[in-house]
Motif scaffolding. Structure first.
Motif, PDB file in Angstrom:
ATOM      1  N   UNK A 167       1.194  -1.060  -0.222  1.00 53.14           N
ATOM      2  CA  UNK A 167       0.067  -0.483   0.217  1.00 53.14           C
ATOM      3  C   UNK A 167       0.285   1.131   0.106  1.00 53.14           C
ATOM      4  N   UNK A 168       0.666   2.251  -1.141  1.00 54.60           N
ATOM      5  CA  UNK A 168       1.435   3.262  -0.901  1.00 54.60           C
ATOM      6  C   UNK A 168       1.234   4.851  -0.714  1.00 54.60           C
ATOM      7  N   UNK A 169      -1.019   4.853  -0.174  1.00 55.32           N
ATOM      8  CA  UNK A 169      -1.348   5.712   0.313  1.00 55.32           C
ATOM      9  C   UNK A 169      -1.148   6.477   1.390  1.00 55.32           C
ATOM     10  N   UNK A 170      -0.694   7.483   1.254  1.00 52.44           N
ATOM     11  CA  UNK A 170      -0.679   8.414   2.949  1.00 52.44           C
ATOM     12  C   UNK A 170      -1.666   7.981   3.657  1.00 52.44           C
ATOM     13  N   UNK A 171      -1.095   7.587   5.049  1.00 49.35           N
ATOM     14  CA  UNK A 171      -2.052   7.515   6.230  1.00 49.35           C
ATOM     15  C   UNK A 171      -2.081   8.471   7.690  1.00 49.35           C
ATOM     16  N   UNK A 178      -6.558  12.081   9.357  1.00 47.86           N
ATOM     17  CA  UNK A 178      -7.658  11.318   8.444  1.00 47.86           C
ATOM     18  C   UNK A 178      -8.946  11.786   7.511  1.00 47.86           C
ATOM     19  N   UNK A 179      -9.039  10.929   6.350  1.00 47.01           N
ATOM     20  CA  UNK A 179     -10.099  10.949   6.394  1.00 47.01           C
ATOM     21  C   UNK A 179     -11.347  10.706   6.612  1.00 47.01           C
ATOM     22  N   UNK A 180     -12.568  10.871   6.170  1.00 50.64           N
ATOM     23  CA  UNK A 180     -13.641  10.404   7.962  1.00 50.64           C
ATOM     24  C   UNK A 180     -14.677  10.049   6.562  1.00 50.64           C
ATOM     25  N   UNK A 181     -15.375   9.277   6.683  1.00 53.33           N
ATOM     26  CA  UNK A 181     -16.697   9.079   5.718  1.00 53.33           C
ATOM     27  C   UNK A 181     -18.213   8.434   6.647  1.00 53.33           C
ATOM     28  N   UNK A 182     -19.274   8.975   6.834  1.00 53.68           N
ATOM     29  CA  UNK A 182     -20.545   8.466   7.379  1.00 53.68           C
ATOM     30  C   UNK A 182     -21.458   7.447   6.965  1.00 53.68           C
ATOM     31  N   UNK A 183     -21.402   6.416   6.511  1.00 59.45           N
ATOM     32  CA  UNK A 183     -22.327   5.543   5.544  1.00 59.45           C
ATOM     33  C   UNK A 183     -24.024   5.219   6.412  1.00 59.45           C
ATOM     34  N   UNK A 184     -25.147   6.114   5.074  1.00 57.26           N
ATOM     35  CA  UNK A 184     -26.225   5.713   5.645  1.00 57.26           C
ATOM     36  C   UNK A 184     -26.384   4.484   4.814  1.00 57.26           C
ATOM     37  N   UNK A 185     -26.949   3.135   5.132  1.00 56.81           N
ATOM     38  CA  UNK A 185     -27.464   1.797   4.859  1.00 56.81           C
ATOM     39  C   UNK A 185     -29.134   1.840   4.719  1.00 56.81           C
ATOM     40  N   UNK A 186     -29.479   3.057   4.117  1.00 55.25           N
ATOM     41  CA  UNK A 186     -30.869   3.010   4.942  1.00 55.25           C
ATOM     42  C   UNK A 186     -32.163   2.497   3.771  1.00 55.25           C
ATOM     43  N   UNK A 194     -21.060  10.423   3.258  1.00 56.16           N
ATOM     44  CA  UNK A 194     -20.488  11.328   3.633  1.00 56.16           C
ATOM     45  C   UNK A 194     -19.237  11.699   4.057  1.00 56.16           C
ATOM     46  N   UNK A 195     -18.468  12.681   2.969  1.00 59.74           N
ATOM     47  CA  UNK A 195     -17.300  12.052   3.376  1.00 59.74           C
ATOM     48  C   UNK A 195     -16.658  13.908   3.583  1.00 59.74           C
ATOM     49  N   UNK A 196     -15.916  13.268   4.802  1.00 60.56           N
ATOM     50  CA  UNK A 196     -14.980  14.798   5.039  1.00 60.56           C
ATOM     51  C   UNK A 196     -13.701  14.490   4.946  1.00 60.56           C
ATOM     52  N   UNK A 197     -13.212  15.236   3.327  1.00 63.50           N
ATOM     53  CA  UNK A 197     -12.050  15.171   3.197  1.00 63.50           C
ATOM     54  C   UNK A 197     -11.277  16.173   3.362  1.00 63.50           C
ATOM     55  N   UNK A 198     -11.056  17.555   3.555  1.00 61.36           N
ATOM     56  CA  UNK A 198     -10.975  18.936   3.667  1.00 61.36           C
ATOM     57  C   UNK A 198      -9.493  18.968   4.619  1.00 61.36           C
ATOM     58  N   UNK A 199      -8.715  19.339   3.685  1.00 57.47           N
ATOM     59  CA  UNK A 199      -7.070  19.193   4.427  1.00 57.47           C
ATOM     60  C   UNK A 199      -6.374  17.719   4.603  1.00 57.47           C
ATOM     61  N   UNK A 200      -6.780  16.876   4.319  1.00 56.16           N
ATOM     62  CA  UNK A 200      -6.604  15.619   5.016  1.00 56.16           C
ATOM     63  C   UNK A 200      -5.217  14.922   4.482  1.00 56.16           C
ATOM     64  N   UNK A 201      -5.169  13.486   4.602  1.00 60.29           N
ATOM     65  CA  UNK A 201      -3.603  13.035   4.278  1.00 60.29           C
ATOM     66  C   UNK A 201      -3.795  12.503   3.047  1.00 60.29           C
ATOM     67  N   UNK A 202      -5.459  12.004   2.336  1.00 59.41           N
ATOM     68  CA  UNK A 202      -5.876  11.777   1.327  1.00 59.41           C
ATOM     69  C   UNK A 202      -5.477  13.230   0.240  1.00 59.41           C
ATOM     70  N   UNK A 203      -6.113  13.914   0.707  1.00 62.76           N
ATOM     71  CA  UNK A 203      -6.267  15.380  -0.533  1.00 62.76           C
ATOM     72  C   UNK A 203      -4.648  16.172  -0.479  1.00 62.76           C
ATOM     73  N   UNK A 204      -4.142  15.783   0.342  1.00 62.26           N
ATOM     74  CA  UNK A 204      -2.886  16.050   0.821  1.00 62.26           C
ATOM     75  C   UNK A 204      -1.221  14.600   0.008  1.00 62.26           C
TER      76      UNK A 204
END
Length: 316
Positions: free
Chosen positions: A50-54, A84-92, A99-109
């Motif tokens: 795995x090469x993605x930033x953590x 870390x990027x966070x994601x809330x999952x709705x299975x209803x 719903x993703x929270x990715x502002x200025x995270x390890x992923x976006x950088x």
């Protein structure tokens, strides 16, 4: 043996559950499309890095530990000061929504470099998903894949999330660059509608098989998956199972398929392009079986190779 490197997001999925008094709560689970694909490939027997930033935060510690427990090498993983990027999952509604929270995270950088790997003949670099949305990471990963395409096969699973794409023009240009150099392309029917809305699956596959691609896979949820090479087309049905949820099904299919390709010694796009109908059938049965097993439990929990083989034996 050829190796698989995967570069993309590692995030925390907050999965809903019902509390003792009926209220909805959320429990954190390691996730991310490329992250899940890395787990799936390793459990299916592939040599995976795995090469993605953590992130250096405590979620990042959990993400790295979980990968290593699944057999994924993390020696080259860059640890990031960004969260870390966070994601809330709705299975209803049945199918998962996020719903993703990715502002200025390890992923976006993220900023992978060619020094991270020393590719050999037959190696694959897989990229995709929300890591290709936000700058500067999205452009950095794309540049990295383009540079590595001179030395190894590139695979891509866009796993498009329309609600997260801020600049559609830039995103489409990024996708075009990656599709132009990809040996392996996997799209869902939803991805196809976003990337090439005026093309059928057959037209899209033909176009890219005449360029760099040797294999195109189009998935359609419960309707199965169709594979295209230069000499054959095959549609694989979805095995009949007792469904729990579909979280990580496409990622499991992708990772397991890449493990099969490596195991078969299909070392370049031309070898993939020559894969006949029997070969496509074997590959898709292996990968769709893994996805079906994953769907029998909550969240993304890809099966081991032994579990896939046992499932196939029963299916036969």
């Amino acid at each position: 043996m050829p190796k698989l490197s995967i570069c993309g997001e590692a995030l925390i999925d907050f999965v809903p559950f019902k509390g003792a008094e009926g209220q909805t709560g959320y429990t954190p689970k390691p996730g991310g499309s490329p992250y899940n694909a890395a787990k799936a490939a390793a459990r299916a027997g592939a040599d995976v890095s795995f090469l993605g930033a953590i992130s250096n935060d405590f979620f990042g510690d959990q993400l790295k530990q979980h990968l290593e427990e699944s057999g994924v090498y993390c020696d080259a993983v860059p640890r990031s000061r960004h969260p870390s990027t966070l994601a809330f999952v709705d299975l209803s509604s049945g199918d998962p929504r996020y719903a993703f929270f990715n502002n200025d995270t390890s992923t976006s950088n993220m900023a992978p470099t060619v020094a991270m790997i020393e590719p050999q003949s037959g190696d694959i670099l897989d990229v995709g998903s929300i890591s290709l949305n936000d700058l500067p990471g999205a452009d950095n990963i794309t540049d990295f894949a383009v540079a590595m395409s001179r030395q190894m096969m590139i695979s891509i699973d866009p796993n498009a999330r329309p609600g997260m794409i801020k600049d559609w023009s830039a995103w489409h240009k990024r996708m075009a660059r990656l599709l132009q150099i990809a040996s392996i392309i996997k799209l869902s029917v939803e991805d196809l509608q976003i990337i090439a809305p005026h093309q059928s699956a057959e037209q899209f596959a033909k176009q890219h098989l005449e360029k760099s691609a040797g294999l195109v896979i189009i998935t359609d949820g419960g309707e199965g998956a169709t594979g295209y090479t230069g000499v054959a087309t095959h549609k694989a049905p979805t095995p009949k199972i007792v469904l729990s949820d579909t979280v990580g099904a496409g990622d499991t299919l992708m990772g397991t398929m890449l493990a099969w390709i490596l195991d078969q010694g299909l070392s370049d796009a031309e070898a993939l392009r020559k894969l006949d109908k029997d070969g496509l059938k074997q590959m898709l049965r292996f990968a769709t079986s893994a996805a079906a097993i994953n769907c029998q439990s909550v969240g993304c929990n890809p099966p081991t190779r032994a579990e896939i083989e046992a499932f196939l034996a029963d299916w036969n």
